[in-house]
Scaffold this motif. Structure first.
Motif, PDB file in Angstrom:
ATOM      1  N   LEU A  97       0.819  -1.105  -0.160  1.00  0.00           N
ATOM      2  CA  LEU A  97       0.038  -0.116   0.004  1.00  0.00           C
ATOM      3  C   LEU A  97       0.890   1.301  -0.034  1.00  0.00           C
ATOM      4  O   LEU A  97       1.190   1.936   1.124  1.00  0.00           O
ATOM      5  N   PRO A  98       1.255   1.630  -1.281  1.00  0.00           N
ATOM      6  CA  PRO A  98       2.292   2.653  -1.036  1.00  0.00           C
ATOM      7  C   PRO A  98       1.816   4.069  -0.943  1.00  0.00           C
ATOM      8  O   PRO A  98       0.367   4.294  -1.228  1.00  0.00           O
ATOM      9  N   GLY A  99       2.481   4.950  -0.286  1.00  0.00           N
ATOM     10  CA  GLY A  99       1.805   6.377  -0.184  1.00  0.00           C
ATOM     11  C   GLY A  99       0.615   6.680   1.177  1.00  0.00           C
ATOM     12  O   GLY A  99       0.184   7.457   1.023  1.00  0.00           O
ATOM     13  N   THR A 100       0.703   5.464   2.020  1.00  0.00           N
ATOM     14  CA  THR A 100       0.097   5.833   3.060  1.00  0.00           C
ATOM     15  C   THR A 100       0.420   6.606   4.228  1.00  0.00           C
ATOM     16  O   THR A 100      -0.565   7.410   4.938  1.00  0.00           O
ATOM     17  N   GLY A 101       1.579   7.079   4.183  1.00  0.00           N
ATOM     18  CA  GLY A 101       2.203   7.561   5.293  1.00  0.00           C
ATOM     19  C   GLY A 101       2.438   7.018   6.571  1.00  0.00           C
ATOM     20  O   GLY A 101       3.026   7.353   7.635  1.00  0.00           O
ATOM     21  N   ALA A 102       2.063   5.650   6.406  1.00  0.00           N
ATOM     22  CA  ALA A 102       2.510   4.792   7.730  1.00  0.00           C
ATOM     23  C   ALA A 102       3.123   3.518   7.112  1.00  0.00           C
ATOM     24  O   ALA A 102       3.088   2.535   7.713  1.00  0.00           O
ATOM     25  N   GLY A 103       3.924   3.679   6.134  1.00  0.00           N
ATOM     26  CA  GLY A 103       4.501   2.482   5.425  1.00  0.00           C
ATOM     27  C   GLY A 103       5.523   1.749   6.081  1.00  0.00           C
ATOM     28  O   GLY A 103       5.976   0.596   5.602  1.00  0.00           O
ATOM     29  N   GLU A 104       5.977   2.436   6.826  1.00  0.00           N
ATOM     30  CA  GLU A 104       7.149   1.581   7.706  1.00  0.00           C
ATOM     31  C   GLU A 104       6.643   0.572   8.702  1.00  0.00           C
ATOM     32  O   GLU A 104       7.387  -0.511   9.131  1.00  0.00           O
ATOM     33  N   VAL A 105       5.192   0.538   8.992  1.00  0.00           N
ATOM     34  CA  VAL A 105       4.773  -0.211  10.023  1.00  0.00           C
ATOM     35  C   VAL A 105       4.602  -1.755   9.112  1.00  0.00           C
ATOM     36  O   VAL A 105       4.526  -1.736   7.928  1.00  0.00           O
ATOM     37  N   THR A 106       4.918  -2.837   9.747  1.00  0.00           N
ATOM     38  CA  THR A 106       4.733  -4.096   9.340  1.00  0.00           C
ATOM     39  C   THR A 106       3.422  -4.610   9.363  1.00  0.00           C
ATOM     40  O   THR A 106       2.816  -4.215  10.223  1.00  0.00           O
ATOM     41  N   VAL A 107       3.190  -5.872   8.619  1.00  0.00           N
ATOM     42  CA  VAL A 107       1.994  -6.343   8.556  1.00  0.00           C
ATOM     43  C   VAL A 107       1.528  -7.050  10.161  1.00  0.00           C
ATOM     44  O   VAL A 107       0.506  -6.816  10.568  1.00  0.00           O
ATOM     45  N   ALA A 108       2.605  -7.495  10.727  1.00  0.00           N
ATOM     46  CA  ALA A 108       2.705  -8.206  11.922  1.00  0.00           C
ATOM     47  C   ALA A 108       2.187  -7.190  12.767  1.00  0.00           C
ATOM     48  O   ALA A 108       1.385  -7.385  13.946  1.00  0.00           O
ATOM     49  N   GLN A 109       2.829  -5.956  12.801  1.00  0.00           N
ATOM     50  CA  GLN A 109       2.482  -4.913  14.007  1.00  0.00           C
ATOM     51  C   GLN A 109       1.181  -4.560  13.634  1.00  0.00           C
ATOM     52  O   GLN A 109       0.564  -4.007  14.685  1.00  0.00           O
ATOM     53  N   LEU A 110       0.785  -4.471  12.645  1.00  0.00           N
ATOM     54  CA  LEU A 110      -0.814  -3.864  12.616  1.00  0.00           C
ATOM     55  C   LEU A 110      -1.631  -5.066  13.174  1.00  0.00           C
ATOM     56  O   LEU A 110      -2.585  -4.791  13.718  1.00  0.00           O
TER      57      LEU A 110
END
Length: 461
Positions: A97-110
């Motif tokens: 999901l490029p360009g969200t502003g939260a891109g450094e967060v990983t799937v596991a962290q979400l």
């Protein structure tokens, strides 16, 4: 429920205790209505309800809004993507999901609420306002989406699950709700779990804290926030979903993956010492039992779903009030009632269909140093390694195509157990993550690290 096997039927005293608990909860919590269900052995074994919905007594087929229990359904969709190899839990969101502003967060962290994102959206109370106010992800995340550095601590985040829903849409190429219906709800037969309410359903109410009067709550469509809390469901459907969270279903997720979801992936929120969070599942230590599940709420509704894998029991409570009734607590109490009053009847012992002569060679006593252990071969082909004494490390191992075994639990999860052979093909010792297990304590014929004193065992001269 009359077609249930005899061992699944609840005793009259247990049914009476369950009814008394939900009646006390509905009365004391001043809920317009409440419905509950308990399942075990893959089937719903009890349903109960109090007062009325639209003038009729509710049952396990009446829909209520389930709030954040929706997050567990979204997590199931994400884990399917992982199991299919379409993403890794370590992937940064930016990859998909490029360009969200939260891109450094990983799937596991979400999934585990450790991404550091805000708990809520910017602006007004999103659960009680129009989705038109949040048409884009940027409106959900805001200009400053982070409250903490990603990965540092657990901080519950509704916007985080909005990102996961958008991730599902990006990789599936269709709306979240369509993917959910086709990949989870239909295969599991959850036909009364829907994005929009379908009759019969309860209306949401706010009950005045100091007077026995009520106010209807608005039923907003959450739009982009739907993956965090949109769903409507029934006690019957959710009790069966709870059984899926215990056993898995290969049409949706296998047993190993649903078990992975129930492993703590983040520490508790400060001040909540008995709680943790897995991958889309809240975790609670309740007495001597460990529960996985989720609570839920939206204006007008509260919900609770818990499962105990050890007891093979799931319990659900749904009510149509904004506050006052602790649905998750009552669901846990229903689970305790059944688990304590009627522990599961063990499955009959069955022998191995075809005994494996190679595995038989590793059965019996082994020693790690002077600590006695035993290896047992079970009829499913798994090995069990455990201490002979009361304390020590125990684990189950699954056979691998190369003749080794993979650790499934405990300290040795993910580690490889190997039977090391002599030149004549007989087993010399077991190697488990560099630990050497021998047939005798410090067997001089095995390669014990550090060697074995040539004088052998002796007393004090």
């Amino acid at each position: 429920m009359d077609a249930l096997p005899e061992e699944l039927h609840l005793l009259p005293a247990t049914r009476r205790a369950l009814l008394h608990r939900i009646a006390s909860a509905q009365s004391g919590g001043r809920a317009p209505s409440l419905t509950a269900a308990v399942a075990r052995g893959g089937a719903v074994v009890w349903e109960g309800a109090r007062t009325s919905v639209d003038g009729h007594g509710p049952d396990g087929n009446v829909q209520y809004r389930i709030g954040s229990i929706t997050k567990t359904f979204t997590a199931v969709l994400v884990m399917r993507l992982r199991d299919e190899g379409l993403l890794s839990l370590a992937d940064p969101v930016e990859k998909h999901l490029p360009g969200t502003g939260a891109g450094e967060v990983t799937v596991a962290q979400l999934l585990s609420h450790t991404g550091g994102l805000a708990a809520e959206t910017p602006g007004e109370w999103w659960e009680r306002s129009s989705a038109a106010l949040r048409p884009e992800l940027a409106d959900v995340l805001g200009e400053e989406p982070f409250r903490f550095e990603p990965g540092r601590r657990h901080h519950y985040s509704n916007p985080g699950y909005t990102l996961l829903g958008s991730l599902v849409e990006a990789l599936r190429g269709r709306p979240w709700e369509e993917a959910l219906r086709a990949e989870v709800l239909e295969p599991l037969g959850l036909n009364r779990t829907t994005v929009q309410p379908q009759a019969p359903h309860a209306g949401g109410w706010a009950v005045h804290p100091w007077a026995d009067v009520m106010l209807p709550e608005p039923a907003e469509d959450l739009g982009l926030m739907a993956p965090a809390g949109q769903l409507w469901s029934t006690a019957r459907d959710l009790a069966r979903f709870g059984q899926f969270l215990i056993h898995g279903d290969d049409r949706v997720l296998g047993a190993a993956t649903v078990a992975e979801m129930a492993v703590a992936a983040s520490p508790p929120e400060p001040g909540m010492a008995d709680h943790g969070y897995g991958l889309g599942l809240q975790l609670v230590q309740s007495g001597d039992r460990r529960f996985a599940g989720h609570s839920g709420s939206l204006p007008g509704f509260v919900a609770g779903l818990w499962v105990s894998a050890a007891d093979d029991v799931s319990a659900v409570v749904l009510a149509n009030c904004t506050s006052g009734l602790p649905a998750a607590t009552v669901a846990a109490e229903l689970l305790h009632l059944v688990a304590e009053a009627e522990p599961p009847i063990p499955a009959p012992w069955k022998p191995f269909a075809e005994a494996d002569p190679v595995a038989l060679e590793v059965c019996g006593p082994w020693y790690w140093g002077t600590a006695a252990h035993a290896v047992r071969l079970r009829s499913d082909g798994h090995l069990e390694l455990g201490p002979v004494a009361a304390q020590g490390r125990a684990a189950r191992f699954r056979p691998q195509p190369d003749g080794n075994w993979l650790g499934l639990s405990g300290y040795y999860a993910g580690e490889t157990l190997r039977a090391v052979r002599r030149a004549d093909g007989t087993v010399s010792h077991l190697d488990l993550g560099s630990f050497v297990f021998t047939r005798q304590p410090y067997d001089p014929e095995a390669p014990v690290p550090g060697g074995v004193d040539p004088q052998g065992w002796r007393g004090i001269g």
